[in-house]
Scaffold this motif. Structure first.
Motif, PDB file in Angstrom:
ATOM      1  N   ASN A 220     -31.077 -18.172 -18.407  1.00 44.87           N
ATOM      2  CA  ASN A 220     -31.054 -18.757 -19.757  1.00 44.87           C
ATOM      3  C   ASN A 220     -30.062 -18.054 -20.692  1.00 44.87           C
ATOM      4  N   GLY A 221     -28.928 -17.657 -20.117  1.00 43.54           N
ATOM      5  CA  GLY A 221     -27.842 -17.117 -20.932  1.00 43.54           C
ATOM      6  C   GLY A 221     -27.953 -15.651 -21.254  1.00 43.54           C
TER       7      GLY A 221
ATOM      8  N   MET B 293     -30.075 -18.639 -28.869  1.00 43.92           N
ATOM      9  CA  MET B 293     -29.483 -19.548 -27.897  1.00 43.92           C
ATOM     10  C   MET B 293     -30.544 -20.571 -27.503  1.00 43.92           C
ATOM     11  N   PRO B 294     -30.563 -21.726 -28.162  1.00 42.99           N
ATOM     12  CA  PRO B 294     -31.615 -22.708 -27.907  1.00 42.99           C
ATOM     13  C   PRO B 294     -31.523 -23.283 -26.495  1.00 42.99           C
TER      14      PRO B 294
ATOM     15  N   PHE C  25     -35.591 -23.060 -21.685  1.00 45.19           N
ATOM     16  CA  PHE C  25     -36.125 -21.814 -22.218  1.00 45.19           C
ATOM     17  C   PHE C  25     -35.148 -21.181 -23.206  1.00 45.19           C
ATOM     18  N   PRO C  26     -35.472 -21.132 -24.485  1.00 45.98           N
ATOM     19  CA  PRO C  26     -34.562 -20.530 -25.468  1.00 45.98           C
ATOM     20  C   PRO C  26     -34.460 -19.023 -25.269  1.00 45.98           C
ATOM     21  N   ARG C  27     -33.377 -18.462 -25.758  1.00 45.69           N
ATOM     22  CA  ARG C  27     -33.170 -17.007 -25.719  1.00 45.69           C
ATOM     23  C   ARG C  27     -32.826 -16.545 -27.123  1.00 45.69           C
ATOM     24  N   SER C  28     -33.568 -15.576 -27.615  1.00 44.68           N
ATOM     25  CA  SER C  28     -33.338 -15.053 -28.956  1.00 44.68           C
ATOM     26  C   SER C  28     -33.366 -13.526 -28.901  1.00 44.68           C
ATOM     27  N   ASN C  29     -32.369 -12.890 -29.509  1.00 48.95           N
ATOM     28  CA  ASN C  29     -32.264 -11.436 -29.503  1.00 48.95           C
ATOM     29  C   ASN C  29     -31.908 -10.916 -30.893  1.00 48.95           C
TER      30      ASN C  29
END
Length: 294
Positions: A176-177, A134-135, A255-259
């Motif tokens: 940030n999602g 999620m950029p 702030f990106p979110r990556s999982n």
């Protein structure tokens, strides 16, 4: 109970022409014996937060691997890579455990797959693996849904005997999602209205319209159970039941979110023909290789 078109008892009927009332779950949440303290509340809440599942070095290695994959021009043409409509950025990469040897090694480790074995009470295999990105500024969210509803309807998963592990590769802030969940909602199956179109996955992976609960059902669940949010530093993780109601808002922050997202299914709950779809989804969305992880 109703008899499906395939001659099976369908205890979780969904994707109907008219609305269907909620169904109280008959299956257990915990099928085995839990010995990890972090999982003690899983039965009641339907999820568990594991702090520091990966150390900073491991997070750095995996984040670097994901960056390599998203920068590979050949991979961007692969159907396992989902591009967001508006931003044209990578939203998800599926089958990452088959694409990356580093991730393939990680998912087989007992500290990862072992948690699923405790909850599901059997050997497990990977139903699905993916990276969700999620950029900043442009990341879109996922509307409220139960994963099991989709896996049952479109993949033919008989029972909610599966768990998902979401590992944070970036800090997950409240803004940030990060994932929102309804604690305890896993005990109620919410059927969805509307027949599944052919090749529905081509649309739903970007923006889902079929297989989402009604506003009335969501309001009722939220009123009963409330809403909480998974936040934590990179390396923390959320393990949650396949029928837990969850979703996320968009990300308009810098702030990106990556999982990294791993779905473990019991080898005693393997897929059949879809319960409410014309055809099964592709293997990268719903693996039919039921070989136990070792």
């Amino acid at each position: 109970m109703t008899l499906s078109d395939y001659g099976r008892i369908d205890r979780y009927r969904t994707r109907t022409v008219v609305g269907t009332p909620p169904i109280e779950r008959a299956d257990p949440t915990v099928w085995g014996e839990i010995d990890a303290p972090a999982l003690a509340e899983f039965d009641d809440s339907g999820y568990a937060v594991i702090d520091g599942l990966l150390d900073p070095y491991e997070v750095g290695d995996i984040a670097g691997e994901i960056q390599r994959l998203t920068s590979d021009p050949d991979l961007l043409l692969d159907e396992r890579v989902i591009i967001e409509r508006a931003s044209h950025r990578v939203r998800s990469i599926f089958d990452v455990h088959l694409i990356s040897p580093l991730i393939a090694d990680l998912v087989r480790q007992n500290r990862i797959a072992g948690m699923a074995r405790q909850i599901l009470g059997s050997e497990v295999y990977l139903h699905q693996s993916r990276v969700n990105d999620m950029p900043g500024f442009t990341g879109t969210g996922f509307f409220w849904h139960s994963d099991f509803e989709t896996w049952h309807a479109e993949d033919g998963m008989p029972a909610p005997r599966a768990v998902s592990l979401s590992i944070a590769l970036t800090d997950n802030y409240p803004f940030n999602g990060s994932l929102m969940v309804m604690p305890g909602s896993h005990r109620t199956f919410i059927p969805c209205q509307g027949e599944t179109p052919a090749d529905h996955y081509r649309v739903s992976l970007r923006e889902q319209e079929i297989g989402i609960p009604s506003h009335e059902a969501l309001a009722d669940l939220a009123g009963k159970h409330g809403i909480t949010q998974f936040t934590g530093r990179a390396g923390s993780a959320l393990l949650f039941d396949s029928n837990l109601m969850h979703g996320s808002a968009g990300n308009i922050t810098p702030f990106p979110r990556s999982n990294l997202f791993l779905v473990f299914n019991s080898v005693e709950n393997t897929l059949l023909a879809p319960y409410a779809a014309p055809h099964p989804r592709p293997e990268y969305l719903a693996s039919r290789d039921f070989t136990p992880l070792v």
